[in-house]
Every structure is written in structure tokens, then in C-alpha cells.
Design a protein around this motif. Sequence first.
Motif, mmCIF file in Angstrom:
data_model
loop_
_atom_site.group_PDB
_atom_site.id
_atom_site.type_symbol
_atom_site.label_atom_id
_atom_site.label_comp_id
_atom_site.label_asym_id
_atom_site.label_seq_id
_atom_site.Cartn_x
_atom_site.Cartn_y
_atom_site.Cartn_z
ATOM 1 N N GLU A 86 37.863 48.931 48.178
ATOM 2 C CA GLU A 86 36.365 48.439 47.739
ATOM 3 C C GLU A 86 36.667 47.794 46.366
ATOM 4 O O GLU A 86 36.048 46.619 46.277
ATOM 5 C CB GLU A 86 35.474 49.651 47.260
ATOM 6 N N GLY A 102 35.802 43.918 46.138
ATOM 7 C CA GLY A 102 34.653 43.424 45.537
ATOM 8 C C GLY A 102 35.034 42.915 44.259
ATOM 9 O O GLY A 102 34.117 42.543 43.410
ATOM 10 N N LYS A 139 37.225 38.392 44.555
ATOM 11 C CA LYS A 139 36.215 37.591 44.264
ATOM 12 C C LYS A 139 36.787 36.615 43.028
ATOM 13 O O LYS A 139 35.764 35.525 42.868
ATOM 14 C CB LYS A 139 35.046 38.322 43.618
#
Length: 148
Positions: A91, A95, A99
Motif C-alpha cells: 500500500e 499510495g 504517486k
Amino acid sequence: MKQKLSILILIFFSQIIYSQSDCIKSLKYSGEIKIKNFKVETILLPRTNFLKGYVKFDEIGGYIRVEPKSELFEKRSVTHLSSEFCKNSDEIIDGFFKKVKNYPIRIIEKKKDHIGEYKTLEFEIPTEKMNFKIGENGLIEIIFPKIE
């Protein structure tokens, strides 16, 4: 007086219940730099403080310094303290690290016979050229592509 004490206790416990913990995650940066006629002395890589936008790359906490012994480099570090890093490594990679648009890297060579003078090369590596792996105990490896 009892009412004021009750309100204070209520506020105190609500802060404990609703406060969010912060975490850090172990990182390993790695890659290979093979530039013709350039002796790499120092590599500056982005820290999570910079990637998040808290500091500029040139500021304290914006980069991590690597002094490679060969064309290959590896450096262990940790993230900054944040609740973003309390998630599992998959994650966090998706995330946070994926990004980011570009990963800056600065490569420094000390000029021969010029005390205090350096030659610097700067690159912006697009995230899609970066690789991310999960190692032992959730360690996140940030792998830079070969730079030639």
C-alpha cells in the motif's frame, strides 16, 4: 467544579481515542551508475520528506547522501514519521512512492587538482522507470535504473 473536571477528562480521553499513530518504514535505495569519464564520488537521492513536499531537495532532510565504492550503490534509510507509513509495504509503494512524478538524483565528481570544486550531473528519473520491491520485514527497496 465537578462539571469542569468532567469536561477536561472527556476532552483528554477523546484525544487518546481519536489520535492517530505515526510510523516509519525501513528503506533501501539501490542502483548502478556507469558514466564514461566520470568518477562518482557522491550520489544524492531523494528522502521521503522531499517526495512529500515538506522540504526542497537542497534543504536538510531533502536528500540522502551515498558514497559508492563501485558502480553499484546501496544505502539503507528510513522514512519520515507519518501515519502514511503505518500501512503495509504494498500500500505504501502504490499510495506514496508510485504517486511521485519524478525521482531526482544528483551525481557529484570532485575535479582533479581543483580543491573544493565539483562537477555535478542531475537527472530526473520518471517513476515508471523505477522499480520497487518488498524485502524482509517489509523493507521497501527503491531501485533506480542504470544511469549511463
